[in-house]
Motif scaffolding. Sequence first.
Motif, mmCIF file in Angstrom:
data_model
loop_
_atom_site.group_PDB
_atom_site.id
_atom_site.type_symbol
_atom_site.label_atom_id
_atom_site.label_comp_id
_atom_site.label_asym_id
_atom_site.label_seq_id
_atom_site.Cartn_x
_atom_site.Cartn_y
_atom_site.Cartn_z
ATOM 1 N N CYS A 177 21.903 83.533 114.617
ATOM 2 C CA CYS A 177 21.591 84.372 115.760
ATOM 3 C C CYS A 177 20.397 85.258 115.408
ATOM 4 O O CYS A 177 20.422 85.935 114.380
ATOM 5 C CB CYS A 177 22.795 85.222 116.117
ATOM 6 S SG CYS A 177 22.447 86.516 117.302
ATOM 7 N N CYS A 213 21.751 89.246 115.374
ATOM 8 C CA CYS A 213 22.688 89.811 114.400
ATOM 9 C C CYS A 213 22.861 88.971 113.138
ATOM 10 O O CYS A 213 23.536 89.382 112.204
ATOM 11 C CB CYS A 213 24.046 90.068 115.053
ATOM 12 S SG CYS A 213 24.960 88.575 115.399
ATOM 13 N N GLU A 240 24.270 87.528 122.351
ATOM 14 C CA GLU A 240 22.878 87.183 122.586
ATOM 15 C C GLU A 240 22.814 85.748 123.118
ATOM 16 O O GLU A 240 23.485 84.867 122.611
ATOM 17 C CB GLU A 240 22.106 87.289 121.246
ATOM 18 C CG GLU A 240 20.711 86.756 121.277
ATOM 19 C CD GLU A 240 19.687 87.804 121.672
ATOM 20 O OE1 GLU A 240 20.087 88.843 122.221
ATOM 21 O OE2 GLU A 240 18.501 87.573 121.431
ATOM 22 N N CYS A 299 25.923 83.933 121.326
ATOM 23 C CA CYS A 299 26.424 84.393 120.030
ATOM 24 C C CYS A 299 27.815 85.002 120.203
ATOM 25 O O CYS A 299 28.033 85.836 121.073
ATOM 26 C CB CYS A 299 25.485 85.432 119.438
ATOM 27 S SG CYS A 299 26.144 86.194 117.961
ATOM 28 N N THR A 325 24.490 86.145 112.626
ATOM 29 C CA THR A 325 25.693 85.325 112.481
ATOM 30 C C THR A 325 25.319 83.844 112.570
ATOM 31 O O THR A 325 24.481 83.476 113.374
ATOM 32 C CB THR A 325 26.667 85.616 113.640
ATOM 33 O OG1 THR A 325 26.746 87.016 113.795
ATOM 34 C CG2 THR A 325 28.034 85.052 113.368
ATOM 35 N N CYS A 359 27.510 89.026 119.112
ATOM 36 C CA CYS A 359 26.761 90.041 119.863
ATOM 37 C C CYS A 359 26.390 89.593 121.268
ATOM 38 O O CYS A 359 25.703 90.313 121.984
ATOM 39 C CB CYS A 359 25.517 90.457 119.082
ATOM 40 S SG CYS A 359 24.244 89.209 119.049
HETATM 41 ZN ZN LIG Z 1 24.416 87.578 117.412
#
Ligand SMILES: [Zn+2]
Lengths: 207, 198
Positions: free
Chosen positions: A28, A31, A13, A8, A33, A11
């Motif tokens: 994601c 978060c 991830e 991501c 996104t 963040c």
């Molecule tokens: Zn994220």
Amino acid sequence: MTEKILCCHECDELLRVPQTRKEGRLKCPRCGTTLLRQKKGMVEIMYALSIAAAILFLLTNYFPFLSFHVVGNTSHANFMTSIVYLFGEKDWLIGIAVLMTTVVVPLIRIGLMLSLFGPIYHGIIPPYTVFALKVLSHSLPWAMLDVFLVGVFVSMVKLVKMGTIIPGLSLWAFMVMVFVMAAMQVVFDPQPLWEKVDERRRERELA
Amino acid sequence: MEIDESKLLRCPVCEAVNIDKGKHNRCRRCGSSIYKHHRFRTEKSWAYLITAIIAYIPANIYPMLITEKFGHVEESTIFGGVVYLWEHGSYPIALIILFASIIIPILKFIVLIYLLISVKYPIGKEKKVSKHKLYYLMEIIGPWSMIDVFVVAILAALIHLANIQIIAGTAATAFALSVFFTLLAARAFDTRLIQAYK
Ligand SMILES: [Zn+2]
Ligand SMILES: [Zn+2]
């Protein structure tokens, strides 16, 4: 089943998705996104929009932008002559700022989009794809057509009290261009193109 | 195949996930160099930001717009322009300029200072996601602070008649520089630093 790893961009991830995944939005889990859009028909829409943007760009720069009348005096401004005027008045820094953000960078972006999506639409991945995608990614914050359009509206409101302003043909072309370029930014998804670059490289390594 | 997740690096340009090869990492796909967390520096971003803040001072002191009407010269600063528009009933325009020229630039300075300090010192450690959101929001609203510079450029280019002339003041140049350096500062700030501070 082969998987690919995504990361991501907001963040960091890590998530694994199957290699064969083709369509649909992927968000994601941490978060929210949007990581992958993969909408069908992205290439076709982008090709059409970039042709439209190129035509509108020519119209914008060819016709007068705004004309101003006050007690027997008239002045016309078109895009390029206005910038030349700013340079002449030694406001060259402002001239450069306007030239870069409203002419040079948008022109580069339209040109790159055309030269990317034209060949890709016809099934060819051009050799400069990596270069073009990198320039598109770095140049995004420097194209300020939408901001300039608001600037035009503010100037018109300020001038209404001083005299008569007549919007030129180029102003209408410019307004449409701003919307076309905003639509391009919404539709544009570089990830499938990056994947094509990856695929091509894999094929070369196998050959 | 098991992959060591701590050995993965994300390319900031094309988003490709790369395996950390030690010293010099270049993205396997687009060739951009990827720095690792401990190699990130904030000095560059600080330098741009301080330049932007310094340029913002003359932008507010010097006149933005000089109007010459039948030999009579009027000068207005950014704030003076907002007050003038407000007093003359152009409320929406006054608000647009207030946001674009005063609120957005100052917010950008504050957000960048906060982000730059928070990656060095433990402030708001648990707010990793919201810090990313803050950064992206700042990137989106950033260019809108150019509105007033564009207005000045349009007016100056259009109004240069015999009796009436509008001239761009020193503040317009200073303001454009300030916006330019704020954009550079935001670009130089690596969002992966937010992740790095654990
Ligand atoms: Zn994220
Ligand atoms: Zn890359």
